[in-house]
Design a protein around this motif. Structure first.
Motif, PDB file in Angstrom:
ATOM      1  N   THR A 178       8.547   8.219 -52.416  1.00 44.54           N
ATOM      2  CA  THR A 178       9.877   7.997 -52.695  1.00 44.54           C
ATOM      3  C   THR A 178      10.678   8.720 -51.480  1.00 44.54           C
ATOM      4  O   THR A 178      10.166   9.189 -50.576  1.00 44.54           O
ATOM      5  CB  THR A 178      10.397   8.434 -53.908  1.00 44.54           C
ATOM      6  N   GLU A 179      12.090   8.517 -51.791  1.00 47.05           N
ATOM      7  CA  GLU A 179      12.982   9.158 -50.712  1.00 47.05           C
ATOM      8  C   GLU A 179      12.607  10.687 -50.763  1.00 47.05           C
ATOM      9  O   GLU A 179      12.143  11.220 -51.629  1.00 47.05           O
ATOM     10  CB  GLU A 179      14.262   8.928 -50.993  1.00 47.05           C
ATOM     11  N   SER A 180      12.892  11.406 -49.748  1.00 43.54           N
ATOM     12  CA  SER A 180      12.995  12.941 -49.554  1.00 43.54           C
ATOM     13  C   SER A 180      14.109  13.461 -49.807  1.00 43.54           C
ATOM     14  O   SER A 180      15.299  12.963 -50.087  1.00 43.54           O
ATOM     15  CB  SER A 180      12.372  13.221 -48.215  1.00 43.54           C
ATOM     16  N   THR A 181      13.918  14.844 -50.071  1.00 43.39           N
ATOM     17  CA  THR A 181      15.133  15.601 -50.416  1.00 43.39           C
ATOM     18  C   THR A 181      15.530  16.456 -49.332  1.00 43.39           C
ATOM     19  O   THR A 181      15.054  16.319 -48.196  1.00 43.39           O
ATOM     20  CB  THR A 181      14.910  16.604 -51.731  1.00 43.39           C
TER      21      THR A 181
ATOM     22  N   VAL B 255      21.245  10.898 -58.069  1.00 46.69           N
ATOM     23  CA  VAL B 255      20.353   9.773 -58.515  1.00 46.69           C
ATOM     24  C   VAL B 255      19.761   9.124 -57.315  1.00 46.69           C
ATOM     25  O   VAL B 255      20.703   8.514 -56.481  1.00 46.69           O
ATOM     26  CB  VAL B 255      20.951   8.792 -59.350  1.00 46.69           C
ATOM     27  N   PHE B 256      18.412   9.257 -57.266  1.00 46.33           N
ATOM     28  CA  PHE B 256      17.925   8.615 -56.132  1.00 46.33           C
ATOM     29  C   PHE B 256      17.578   7.219 -56.053  1.00 46.33           C
ATOM     30  O   PHE B 256      17.320   6.439 -54.994  1.00 46.33           O
ATOM     31  CB  PHE B 256      16.556   9.251 -55.386  1.00 46.33           C
TER      32      PHE B 256
ATOM     33  N   ALA C  31       9.339  -2.056 -66.554  1.00 44.26           N
ATOM     34  CA  ALA C  31       9.355  -2.308 -65.413  1.00 44.26           C
ATOM     35  C   ALA C  31       9.151  -1.098 -64.315  1.00 44.26           C
ATOM     36  O   ALA C  31       8.805  -1.794 -63.168  1.00 44.26           O
ATOM     37  CB  ALA C  31      10.647  -3.041 -65.206  1.00 44.26           C
ATOM     38  N   GLY C  32       9.742   0.041 -64.491  1.00 42.17           N
ATOM     39  CA  GLY C  32       9.859   1.000 -63.674  1.00 42.17           C
ATOM     40  C   GLY C  32      10.422   2.051 -64.097  1.00 42.17           C
ATOM     41  O   GLY C  32      10.598   2.204 -65.293  1.00 42.17           O
ATOM     42  N   PHE C  33      10.765   3.147 -63.171  1.00 46.07           N
ATOM     43  CA  PHE C  33      11.354   4.365 -63.581  1.00 46.07           C
ATOM     44  C   PHE C  33      12.278   4.847 -62.656  1.00 46.07           C
ATOM     45  O   PHE C  33      12.185   4.544 -61.472  1.00 46.07           O
ATOM     46  CB  PHE C  33      10.118   5.317 -63.923  1.00 46.07           C
ATOM     47  N   ASN C  34      13.213   5.739 -62.976  1.00 44.11           N
ATOM     48  CA  ASN C  34      14.262   6.351 -62.202  1.00 44.11           C
ATOM     49  C   ASN C  34      13.868   7.686 -61.699  1.00 44.11           C
ATOM     50  O   ASN C  34      13.074   8.421 -62.282  1.00 44.11           O
ATOM     51  CB  ASN C  34      15.669   6.436 -62.984  1.00 44.11           C
ATOM     52  N   TYR C  35      14.326   8.179 -60.519  1.00 47.11           N
ATOM     53  CA  TYR C  35      14.013   9.367 -60.076  1.00 47.11           C
ATOM     54  C   TYR C  35      15.499  10.081 -59.534  1.00 47.11           C
ATOM     55  O   TYR C  35      16.187   9.595 -59.084  1.00 47.11           O
ATOM     56  CB  TYR C  35      12.750   9.431 -59.063  1.00 47.11           C
ATOM     57  N   TYR C  36      15.449  11.553 -59.801  1.00 47.10           N
ATOM     58  CA  TYR C  36      16.468  12.326 -59.526  1.00 47.10           C
ATOM     59  C   TYR C  36      16.178  13.601 -58.851  1.00 47.10           C
ATOM     60  O   TYR C  36      15.137  14.111 -59.089  1.00 47.10           O
ATOM     61  CB  TYR C  36      17.372  12.541 -60.884  1.00 47.10           C
ATOM     62  N   TRP C  37      16.983  14.163 -57.995  1.00 45.37           N
ATOM     63  CA  TRP C  37      16.979  15.609 -57.619  1.00 45.37           C
ATOM     64  C   TRP C  37      18.342  16.233 -57.644  1.00 45.37           C
ATOM     65  O   TRP C  37      19.233  15.664 -57.234  1.00 45.37           O
ATOM     66  CB  TRP C  37      16.692  15.166 -56.018  1.00 45.37           C
ATOM     67  N   ASN C  38      18.283  17.316 -58.416  1.00 43.17           N
ATOM     68  CA  ASN C  38      19.627  17.827 -58.775  1.00 43.17           C
ATOM     69  C   ASN C  38      20.476  17.083 -59.260  1.00 43.17           C
ATOM     70  O   ASN C  38      20.098  16.265 -60.506  1.00 43.17           O
ATOM     71  CB  ASN C  38      20.147  18.728 -57.448  1.00 43.17           C
ATOM     72  N   ASN C  39      21.492  16.640 -59.153  1.00 46.68           N
ATOM     73  CA  ASN C  39      22.486  15.918 -59.887  1.00 46.68           C
ATOM     74  C   ASN C  39      22.630  14.681 -58.724  1.00 46.68           C
ATOM     75  O   ASN C  39      23.755  13.717 -59.113  1.00 46.68           O
ATOM     76  CB  ASN C  39      23.812  16.356 -59.696  1.00 46.68           C
TER      77      ASN C  39
ATOM     78  N   THR D 120      18.115   8.702 -69.847  1.00 40.26           N
ATOM     79  CA  THR D 120      18.918   8.084 -69.102  1.00 40.26           C
ATOM     80  C   THR D 120      19.636   8.803 -67.972  1.00 40.26           C
ATOM     81  O   THR D 120      19.364   9.984 -67.934  1.00 40.26           O
ATOM     82  CB  THR D 120      20.228   7.609 -69.922  1.00 40.26           C
ATOM     83  N   SER D 121      20.587   8.154 -66.972  1.00 43.41           N
ATOM     84  CA  SER D 121      21.057   8.946 -66.015  1.00 43.41           C
ATOM     85  C   SER D 121      21.988  10.094 -66.432  1.00 43.41           C
ATOM     86  O   SER D 121      21.965  11.137 -65.881  1.00 43.41           O
ATOM     87  CB  SER D 121      21.678   7.926 -65.042  1.00 43.41           C
ATOM     88  N   THR D 122      22.804   9.714 -67.530  1.00 41.59           N
ATOM     89  CA  THR D 122      23.690  10.486 -68.189  1.00 41.59           C
ATOM     90  C   THR D 122      22.921  11.792 -68.675  1.00 41.59           C
ATOM     91  O   THR D 122      23.419  13.034 -68.649  1.00 41.59           O
ATOM     92  CB  THR D 122      24.503   9.899 -69.265  1.00 41.59           C
ATOM     93  N   GLU D 123      21.927  11.269 -69.430  1.00 42.69           N
ATOM     94  CA  GLU D 123      21.185  12.624 -70.094  1.00 42.69           C
ATOM     95  C   GLU D 123      20.433  13.354 -69.179  1.00 42.69           C
ATOM     96  O   GLU D 123      20.354  14.706 -69.095  1.00 42.69           O
ATOM     97  CB  GLU D 123      20.166  11.852 -71.081  1.00 42.69           C
ATOM     98  N   ALA D 124      20.120  12.903 -67.917  1.00 40.89           N
ATOM     99  CA  ALA D 124      19.443  13.714 -66.986  1.00 40.89           C
ATOM    100  C   ALA D 124      20.330  14.598 -66.359  1.00 40.89           C
ATOM    101  O   ALA D 124      20.067  15.733 -66.064  1.00 40.89           O
ATOM    102  CB  ALA D 124      18.851  12.793 -65.693  1.00 40.89           C
TER     103      ALA D 124
END
Length: 416
Positions: free
Chosen positions: A326-329, A354-355, A344-352, A395-399
């Motif tokens: 995935t994308e780098s930080t 959304v990547f 279908a897939g999943f989301n990924y996050y770094w700190n606040n 969800t993105s809000t919960e993350a």
């Protein structure tokens, strides 16, 4: 000063700076007592002969727990005249009072093992923050005779006040006490604020496990905040622990296992609703992985995360057999979340941040248990882990809500 001369042939006990000593001889004419060995006291301390005539000899109290527990513990030393069925009256008062209205006034019946060993351990509480005095005496069952009161020990207690906490926070503190783990006021306040906040955000039920390893001690940081299940345990030896930062696994025996196997746990983690969160502190690449499991046998799905240095892609998988880059930080450190909320897939996050989404279909639940700070069957992470969690999909809000609560907690701990 000796507080009484006793009777010829009578055996008593001194109490002083170095404990108690048995009196082996009495010379009443010259008013001399000889103890079995030396007794060390500091300048200004008294030496008292614990003796009550025909009544039981007074016990000696040692307040053994530290100032960070609301449930203080004391060792009560008894002499050989105390028998099974006799009792100890224990009182704790706000320091400097007259003992007319003690905070606690309990009676403990002496068991056979306590009588045989001459040692009883008492726990009382809870106490609020403040300074307290503690004293005890023994009462003989056969005739009701009571000893004089023991020495008084005084201690200032600084603890978290649970009165305004959610039930979830109170349950956690109950598990801390049950495990005999100390937690001081600073850490208690911070953990309570975090738990109360996550409950208020409506996401507490999403977690199978949630760990705040940036805390006071390794034993405290291993506890699952959510339940008595899935607290972390050594795969081999203890990892390297740094207070208020977390633990680091630097070789295979230091791996930390949760005991949670997604395919059999029947928890919040499900095939199309699952997340994990990990907060490593160091920049650079993880040696093998920061959290997760590789189902190396049985054909189960993967679920793991491996952080990478700046400019290098992460490696993530969650309930699938892929190993997706995935994308780098910016640094390779910080709060990482991967969350699947569909097949279908999943989301990924770094700190606040959304990547994005990885279009990797789910295939099956992992069939081996989740490790933190390492991967099962695939080495160790070699990064200090400040926090971790896993459970149902966020969800993105919960993350974002989880990150906000973690950020507040980490700031309190001094984690950048």
């Amino acid at each position: 000063m000796v507080g009484g001369i006793g009777h010829i042939g009578r055996i008593g006990y001194f109490s002083g700076g170095s404990g108690r000593r048995k009196v082996v001889s009495v010379a009443p004419i010259i008013r001399r007592l000889t103890a079995e060995r030396g007794l060390f006291v500091l300048v200004g301390q008294n030496v008292n002969l614990i003796y009550g005539g025909s009544a039981p000899n007074a016990p000696l109290l040692t307040w053994t727990s530290d100032a960070s527990t609301a449930y203080p513990v004391a060792d009560i030393y008894l002499d050989e005249t105390i028998a099974t069925g006799d009792s100890i009256q224990s009182q704790i008062q706000v320091s400097g009072g007259s003992w007319t209205s003690p905070v606690f006034n309990i009676t403990h019946v002496i068991a056979s093992g306590e009588a045989a060993s001459g040692d009883a351990v008492l726990t009382q509480g809870p106490l609020a923050t403040g300074t307290y005095d503690w004293r005890v005496r023994v009462m003989r069952a056969s005739d009701g005779a009571a000893s004089v009161w023991s020495n008084v020990e005084t201690k200032t207690i600084a603890v978290h006040d649970e009165s305004g906490d959610t039930q979830q926070a109170k349950d956690f503190f109950a598990r801390v006490r049950s495990a005999g783990i100390s937690i001081d006021k600073t850490h208690g306040d911070a953990v309570a604020a975090f738990i109360n906040g996550v409950v208020a955000d409506g996401i507490w039920s999403k977690f199978d496990a949630l760990y705040l390893s940036a805390t006071q001690s390794l034993t405290l940081g291993r506890l699952n905040l959510v339940s008595a299940n899935y607290s972390l345990a050594n795969f081999g030896g203890d990892p390297i622990f740094t207070a208020d930062k977390g633990f680091k696994s630097t070789n295979s025996p230091q791996q930390q296992t949760s005991g949670f196997t997604p395919s059999t746990a029947s928890g919040q983690w499900a095939l199309n609703s699952a997340h994990f969160m990990i907060w490593p502190l160091e920049t650079g690449a993880s040696t093998s992985g920061d959290i997760g499991t590789l189902s190396v046998t049985g054909g189960g799905g993967y679920a793991y995360f491996k952080s990478q240095p700046a400019g290098t892609s992460w490696v993530i998988s969650i309930n699938d057999r892929g190993q997706r880059a995935t994308e780098s930080t910016a640094t390779g450190a910080g709060c990482y979340v991967a969350s699947r909320t569909s097949s279908a897939g999943f989301n990924y996050y770094w700190n606040n941040t959304v990547f994005g989404t990885i279009a990797q279909p789910s295939s099956s639940l992992p069939s081996s248990n989740i490790y933190v700070g390492a991967l099962n069957g695939n080495g160790w992470g070699n990064k200090t882990i400040a926090a971790a969690s896993f459970g149902a999909g966020l969800t993105s809000t919960e993350a974002a809500a989880l990150y906000a609560r973690l950020r507040t907690y980490m700031t309190t701990m001094g984690v950048p």
